[in-house]
Design an enzyme around this catalytic site. Structure first.
Site, PDB file in Angstrom:
ATOM      1  N   GLU A 109     -14.793  25.190  21.941  1.00 41.09           N
ATOM      2  CA  GLU A 109     -15.927  24.911  20.695  1.00 41.09           C
ATOM      3  C   GLU A 109     -17.464  26.313  21.823  1.00 41.09           C
ATOM      4  O   GLU A 109     -17.525  26.994  21.088  1.00 41.09           O
ATOM      5  CB  GLU A 109     -16.716  24.075  21.054  1.00 41.09           C
ATOM      6  CG  GLU A 109     -15.612  22.786  19.816  1.00 41.09           C
ATOM      7  CD  GLU A 109     -15.662  23.080  18.284  1.00 41.09           C
ATOM      8  OE1 GLU A 109     -17.070  23.906  17.796  1.00 41.09           O
ATOM      9  OE2 GLU A 109     -15.038  23.167  17.871  1.00 41.09           O
ATOM     10  N   SER A 115       0.232 -30.381  -1.676  1.00 35.34           N
ATOM     11  CA  SER A 115      -0.418 -31.239  -1.366  1.00 35.34           C
ATOM     12  C   SER A 115      -0.397 -31.187  -0.114  1.00 35.34           C
ATOM     13  O   SER A 115      -0.093 -32.227   0.744  1.00 35.34           O
ATOM     14  CB  SER A 115       1.983 -31.633  -1.538  1.00 35.34           C
ATOM     15  OG  SER A 115       2.410 -32.151  -2.674  1.00 35.34           O
TER      16      SER A 115
END
Length: 740
Positions: free
Chosen positions: A151, A417
């Site tokens: 860069e 249940s």
């Protein structure tokens, strides 16, 4: 004649010869009298002279090569001066529109939330950045080297703006006919990211330059580089190298190797397009370019390059993966209610055990991978808590990468249940006992006629037997005896927070709840009767250690008496040893729990516990479609058992509260009583309160209400035989002794 000629003599003219540096006089050839032209020439001497001078003015002298160079240099200086004046004017104009430099300051980095497991391991980093900030010394040295190489190679030598790099970029772009290279330095990129909008205007570019010069003046190169690496966008909602490293490689930026650092640096050109989560091949190709640049700059050797290039390319998932991210999401959803807005970096200590988290995730995935498609079950969830309510493991779905919705804490489903233990506990509190007898026969409550799962009736049965085999008729009778509102009160007391409908059908779990609250409401049976408020956050601190919150669940209220807990544990243990939850057995450990199945097999649950953990498991489909006869005793019980066996590996078995030491034999009808388990054992054996069940053949695993699993598939019990209770003798003496 001679005198005449003498009087007409033409005097020579004097002038400087071009190009001479002395002061001598010279006679030009044109000033002499030539033969044959004397008279004619004498008549027009002045005119001829003027013509020659005019001709001399029209002839331009040749500048030559060096003359052109001098003239070009001159005009370059002139244009440069005017250009500098123009640029200076622009700088002054746009600079005047900016706030005073004395007020410039680095904007605060968005706060990060570091979420830790019980052992201090990082579960996740959350916040706008997705990761904490690291110093250059803390991160892998390959990362800054790779970024500088690709860069901004002259980062440590320029003053914030790189004229050489800018010129190179301009020439490259002109030669290619398009923008292929940028001229911005890392300092300029940092200035743009921190202070400016992304729009491409002259004003923004001028401001970027001014801010870059200010950054270089105020901070060191290492500080600028660290700020850049901790703020730059790496794609996939990852800002900064720590977030990107954990996102793509599931590791800290401290531990990134050379190849991974090259991938990260390569992302900066196009974070989305070059993401290894989106295009691993493109990310790898760009990483090779970065490695080449690092070699040119002397950061790495050929041998290191060769090793890095031979490494397997990163294969990141498109999104975060791992069940621990469900836990991280839960933390973030609860955080604002505890401390308000997050304005600084925080450290969250949680109750999550990453080892248990991994085992829970494996159990869910293994069960779904094996039988999910065959039985039309696409999703599952699991939550496991200890006796204090601390959540040790949380799995909100099959795969976080595919779906981030947390089905454990956010989805409300009918428990079926699995809600019955609250009905039975209410009955016990009102004076019934596990050996109280009720008649399993058709029941009609208003217009509602509840039926057993297998649509068969067993006559007189004890409450313990009815719960073990999940008989709907008995639960319906009990809820009408004790009152639906009383059942609701007890369930709320134990930890159910969702709205419950106080009607008869609540006996079969028709009111919707979350898996987390249902599981936590079972924990009082495990811990001896104390409320276990589910919680995942233990402590919230700032980055410098200041404690902002610490939970206070170390002194919970009692919600059940020890006697009720003891009886319920004995009853629910039979669910696993001889009832609908046989698939949930844990070798060597006492365990208790309850199965649950909703209408048309839309939901299947198993919630159970040992003396160590309480765990709830749910299977179903997000769209509510029916599974293929999957009951709570099938897939959920098997996944529950797999997880709990793994979770208890290496631990010494301990009995359930109030049941004595050791495993109670499956064919023993001995239940603990308020006066102690020994007295209960003596009375029940003496009076012979139940006939012993007999096997009809090979052992089979029963499902909800009598359904059995054969070769991992469920078929009605009539097709393969059944294990039924044929009847009992009513015992009034025991009921009197136990208050039934």
């Amino acid at each position: 004649m001679a005198g005449n000629r003498k009087s007409q003599r033409i005097e020579p003219s004097f002038h400087e010869s071009e190009g001479r540096e002395d002061d001598d006089f010279h006679v030009g050839a044109d000033d002499r009298v030539t033969g044959g032209g004397g008279r004619k020439g004498r008549g027009k001497p002045a005119k001829a002279s003027r013509g020659r001078r005019g001709a001399g003015r029209r002839r331009e002298p040749s500048l030559g090569f060096f003359g052109l160079v001098r003239r070009l240099f001159y005009w370059c200086i002139v244009l440069g001066i005017w250009g500098a004046i123009g640029v200076g004017g622009l700088v002054l104009y746009y600079g005047a529109r900016m706030p005073s430099a004395t007020s410039w300051a680095i904007p605060a980095r968005p706060p990060n939330v570091k979420i830790l497991a019980v052992d201090g391991a990082i579960i996740a980093n959350r916040g706008l950045t997705g990761g904490e900030a690291l110093s250059l010394e803390d991160m892998s040295p390959y990362i800054p080297q790779a970024v500088i190489a690709i860069e901004d190679r002259r980062f440590y030598s320029h003053f914030g703006i790189d004229p050489l790099g800018l010129a190179r970029a301009v020439i490259t772009n002109i030669a290619s006919g398009r923008t292929v290279q940028g001229g911005s330095t890392l300092t300029q990129q940092l200035a743009k990211n921190m202070f400016l909008s992304p729009e491409r205007t002259l004003e923004r570019k001028v401001q970027e330059v001014l801010l870059s010069l200010w950054l270089e003046h105020k901070y060191t190169k290492d500080q600028i580089l660290a700020m850049y690496l901790n703020r730059v966008f790496f794609g996939s909602n990852s800002y900064g190298v720590e977030a990107a490293s954990r996102r793509y490689f599931n590791k800290s930026a401290r531990d990134v190797n050379l190849g991974e650092a090259a991938v990260l640096a390569g992302l900066l050109k196009a974070p989305s397009r070059l993401s290894p989560a989106r295009d691993p091949e493109a990310a790898e190709a760009r990483a090779q370019v970065v490695l080449g640049a690092m070699r040119e700059e002397g950061y790495v050797t050929d041998a290191e390059i060769k090793t890095a290039m031979s490494q397997t390319p990163a294969r990141a998932k498109r999104y975060w993966s791992g069940a621990e991210h469900y836990a991280a999401d839960m933390v973030m959803s609860q955080l604002p209610g505890m401390i308000g807005d997050v304005t600084e970096d925080l450290v969250i200590d949680t109750t999550i055990d990453l080892d248990l988290e991994k085992k829970a995730d494996e159990a869910i995935k293994a069960t779904l991978d094996k039988d999910g498609a065959k039985l039309n079950a696409s999703q599952a969830a699991l939550v496991s808590i200890d006796g204090t309510g601390a959540i040790r493991a949380l799995v909100g779905g099959r795969d976080y990468a595919d779906s981030q919705f947390d089905r454990a804490s956010k989805a409300k489903r009918q428990p079926g249940s699995a809600f019955k233990p609250f009905v039975y506990a209410t009955a016990l509190e009102q004076g019934r006992s596990p050996l109280s007898v009720r008649n399993d026969a058709p029941v009609k409550i208003g217009k509602w006629t509840p039926e057993n799962y297998d649509q068969k009736y067993r006559g007189e049965v004890t409450l313990a037997n009815a719960l073990a085999h999940s008989l709907n008729t008995i639960a319906a009778q009990l809820v009408m005896e004790v009152g639906p509102s009383e059942v609701v009160k007890l369930a709320k007391r134990l930890g159910i927070e969702s709205e419950l409908q106080a009607n008869a059908s609540i006996a079969l779990g028709t009111s919707e709840v979350t898996l987390v609250e249902l599981t936590s409401a079972y924990a009082p049976f495990m811990n001896g009767g104390y409320k276990a408020t589910p919680h995942i956050i233990r402590r919230i601190s700032t980055a410098d250690g200041k404690v902002l919150y610490e939970n206070t669940y170390d002194n919970p209220p009692r919600v059940l008496s020890p006697e009720i807990v003891s009886m319920m544990n004995g009853m629910m243990e039979r669910v696993i040893t001889e009832g609908t939850g046989k698939n949930a057995r844990i070798p060597g450990w006492q365990a208790a729990g309850k199965t649950g199945t909703t209408q048309s097999f839309r939901d299947a649950l198993f919630v159970g516990y040992t003396s160590n953990l309480t765990t709830g498991v749910w299977f179903g489909n997000d769209d509510g479609k029916s599974m293929r006869q999957v009951t709570g005793g099938g897939l959920p019980a098997r996944a529950w058992s797999q997880f709990m066996i793994a979770a208890h590996k290496g631990l010494s078995p301990s009995p359930l509260f109030g049941t004595g030491i050791g495993q109670t034999p499956a064919n023993e009808d001995t239940r603990p009583a308020p006066e102690g388990d020994q007295l209960f054992d003596i009375i029940s054996r003496t009076l012979g309160t139940e006939e012993r069940p007999t096997d009809t053949g090979a052992a089979v695993a029963t499902g909800e209400g009598g359904a059995v699993a054969v070769d991992d598939g469920l078929v009605p019990p009539a097709d393969v035989g059944s294990r039924r209770q044929t009847g009992t003798h009513r015992t009034t003496l025991l009921d009197v002794l136990l208050g039934g």
